[in-house]
Design an enzyme around this catalytic site. Sequence first.
Site, PDB file in Angstrom:
ATOM      1  N   HIS A 159      99.658 114.065 -20.250  1.00  0.00           N
ATOM      2  CA  HIS A 159      99.255 114.829 -21.448  1.00  0.00           C
ATOM      3  C   HIS A 159     100.386 114.880 -22.477  1.00  0.00           C
ATOM      4  O   HIS A 159     100.498 115.834 -23.245  1.00  0.00           O
ATOM      5  CB  HIS A 159      98.839 116.267 -21.088  1.00  0.00           C
ATOM      6  CG  HIS A 159      97.879 116.346 -19.955  1.00  0.00           C
ATOM      7  ND1 HIS A 159      96.519 116.368 -20.128  1.00  0.00           N
ATOM      8  CD2 HIS A 159      98.099 116.376 -18.613  1.00  0.00           C
ATOM      9  CE1 HIS A 159      95.920 116.431 -18.947  1.00  0.00           C
ATOM     10  NE2 HIS A 159      96.865 116.428 -18.004  1.00  0.00           N
ATOM     11  N   SER A 280     112.322 101.558 -46.020  1.00  0.00           N
ATOM     12  CA  SER A 280     111.400 102.171 -46.971  1.00  0.00           C
ATOM     13  C   SER A 280     111.867 101.843 -48.380  1.00  0.00           C
ATOM     14  O   SER A 280     113.066 101.772 -48.644  1.00  0.00           O
ATOM     15  CB  SER A 280     111.383 103.686 -46.757  1.00  0.00           C
ATOM     16  OG  SER A 280     110.987 104.340 -47.946  1.00  0.00           O
ATOM     17  N   LYS A 286     115.460 105.245 -43.948  1.00  0.00           N
ATOM     18  CA  LYS A 286     114.408 104.895 -42.993  1.00  0.00           C
ATOM     19  C   LYS A 286     114.623 103.572 -42.272  1.00  0.00           C
ATOM     20  O   LYS A 286     115.075 102.590 -42.833  1.00  0.00           O
ATOM     21  CB  LYS A 286     113.036 104.828 -43.697  1.00  0.00           C
ATOM     22  CG  LYS A 286     112.513 106.134 -44.225  1.00  0.00           C
ATOM     23  CD  LYS A 286     112.319 107.207 -43.154  1.00  0.00           C
ATOM     24  CE  LYS A 286     111.142 106.925 -42.254  1.00  0.00           C
ATOM     25  NZ  LYS A 286     109.883 106.977 -42.982  1.00  0.00           N
ATOM     26  N   GLU A 293     103.757  99.186 -35.119  1.00  0.00           N
ATOM     27  CA  GLU A 293     102.563  99.755 -35.760  1.00  0.00           C
ATOM     28  C   GLU A 293     101.525  98.671 -36.035  1.00  0.00           C
ATOM     29  O   GLU A 293     100.322  98.895 -35.928  1.00  0.00           O
ATOM     30  CB  GLU A 293     102.949 100.466 -37.061  1.00  0.00           C
ATOM     31  CG  GLU A 293     103.700 101.761 -36.806  1.00  0.00           C
ATOM     32  CD  GLU A 293     104.345 102.334 -38.060  1.00  0.00           C
ATOM     33  OE1 GLU A 293     104.351 103.554 -38.204  1.00  0.00           O
ATOM     34  OE2 GLU A 293     104.855 101.555 -38.896  1.00  0.00           O
ATOM     35  N   GLN A 325      77.327  79.916 -35.003  1.00  0.00           N
ATOM     36  CA  GLN A 325      78.416  79.455 -35.861  1.00  0.00           C
ATOM     37  C   GLN A 325      79.352  80.616 -36.237  1.00  0.00           C
ATOM     38  O   GLN A 325      80.524  80.412 -36.516  1.00  0.00           O
ATOM     39  CB  GLN A 325      77.817  78.834 -37.119  1.00  0.00           C
ATOM     40  CG  GLN A 325      78.842  78.263 -38.075  1.00  0.00           C
ATOM     41  CD  GLN A 325      78.173  77.379 -39.118  1.00  0.00           C
ATOM     42  OE1 GLN A 325      77.620  76.347 -38.782  1.00  0.00           O
ATOM     43  NE2 GLN A 325      78.207  77.796 -40.365  1.00  0.00           N
TER      44      GLN A 325
HETATM   45  N1  ARG Z   1      78.514  74.360 -36.975  1.00  0.00           N
HETATM   46  C1  ARG Z   1      77.644  74.620 -35.871  1.00  0.00           C
HETATM   47  C2  ARG Z   1      78.189  75.745 -34.989  1.00  0.00           C
HETATM   48  O1  ARG Z   1      79.298  76.097 -35.122  1.00  0.00           O
HETATM   49  C3  ARG Z   1      77.527  73.403 -35.025  1.00  0.00           C
HETATM   50  C4  ARG Z   1      76.224  73.270 -34.361  1.00  0.00           C
HETATM   51  C5  ARG Z   1      75.155  73.049 -35.350  1.00  0.00           C
HETATM   52  N2  ARG Z   1      73.908  72.775 -34.722  1.00  0.00           N
HETATM   53  C6  ARG Z   1      72.781  72.787 -35.402  1.00  0.00           C
HETATM   54  N3  ARG Z   1      71.728  72.537 -34.717  1.00  0.00           N
HETATM   55  N4  ARG Z   1      72.735  73.085 -36.652  1.00  0.00           N
HETATM   56  O2  ARG Z   1      77.506  76.287 -34.178  1.00  0.00           O
END
Ligand code: ARG
Length: 461
Positions: A159, A280, A286, A293, A325
Amino acid sequence: MPKKNESWGGRFKKQTAKKAQVFSSSIDVDQNLYLQDITGSIAYAEALQLAGVLTKGELAKIKSGLKQIKQKIEAGKFKWEESLEDVHMNIESALEKAIGSAAKKLHTGRSRNDQVVTDLKLFLLDQSKELQICINDFLKILVLKAESETETLMPGFTHMQIAQPITLAHHLMAWYEMLNRDLVRFQESEKRLSISPLGSGALSGNRFNINRIKLSKALGFKDVTKNSIDAVSDRDYVAEMMFNISLMSVHLSRISEELIIWSTSQFNYIDLPEELCTGSSIMPQKKNPDMAELVRGGSAKTIGNLVTLLSLLKNQPLAYNRDNQEDKAPLFDSINYALSAVDITAAMIAGADFNADAMLTDVYDGHICATDLAEYLVIKGIPFRDAHAISGKAVQLAEKQNLLLVELTLSELKKLNSVIDKDVYKYLDPMKSINSKNSIGGTAPSQVKKQISAAKALLKI
Ligand code: ARG
């Protein structure tokens, strides 16, 4: 002007809208995977040649073309095109420009869906290894520091209140344990990461007689995925990596928090290396622990990134969806943080000076041996709960007179309970208390030294 995409534009009459192209392009982020993309393509081309899809001549052209592209990228001379969406299509298109029609056969039976998973897994295997090296270096620093502090007394806290006496080595080895679990976690995740999806195609597999096992071995994988639908949609290994990073970041943040608190003038337990502190712009006196941090602050994004990834996955039907993606930016962000945060935290500890005097002063504060007094009474035959109450009364008595427990006279103590004798003072000595905590993992120097030698053996130092 946006062009009709040559890789998949056959059924389209219209060009992709510029805004759709901009919105969907991932090249700024996934060009990071160029090396794995090229390695994967070379291995896949070899598999295609063995399957009779490519002639040896075509294979040779593809390989040398891909190697040239790699050199060009590494020399900073490759022009990434947003209109080509991603790293895969940028490289494939450049290959066609470089070697002509043989390049058009490279994608036979392969989809970007199995390609991107291959790239990402190869990339993560590399990054995981690099992180493990950094953590290993950090562990060495902790163990070596601990080794020279096995007799340095400090207060242990619960604590954030002074609780029981411990040694600095014991505290440093607690940090070691946290980070060693992280190291093991990264090692164990490799088992699940090292499974090749290549040959899964878009989702249903590959008809071209690709030897998936040989192909996976050529890429350094340990096994192949067993279900092509799962293989292209699975991002568990990304989630796992990000969880491992998040938990490690939580550990780094906790360590940093202690470094920050310990470096305050109120605590004064530690002097952080000046070259890792900042001043600072207004207050000339400082010396701020900004690196600590930023380790603490930066850990927040690794948790956010993990939540982003899990949220990204949770509504996806099988198999691949373009949502995936979106996994790369948070993943790369977490990895970049992790690599630099481990390194800078290790450097702060390596260069820190611990102030044993300030720690010792606090060891004699806060009635740190009150539990020892209760345990003394237990040894004299009093049940622990009663002993706890008697020791509490002794604390009350000492506080009333602004004394330490050890400064109470024997007759004062005897008034609390007659079993108390002059041997009680041994139990009020912090070093004796420390030596008595001889259970496995306890703070007694003999125990901590065992932990240190086991760690040294593991780290081969
Ligand atoms: N740029 C896409 C990704 O990162 C690659 C795969 C794309 N596939 C597709 N069927 N459009 O996932």
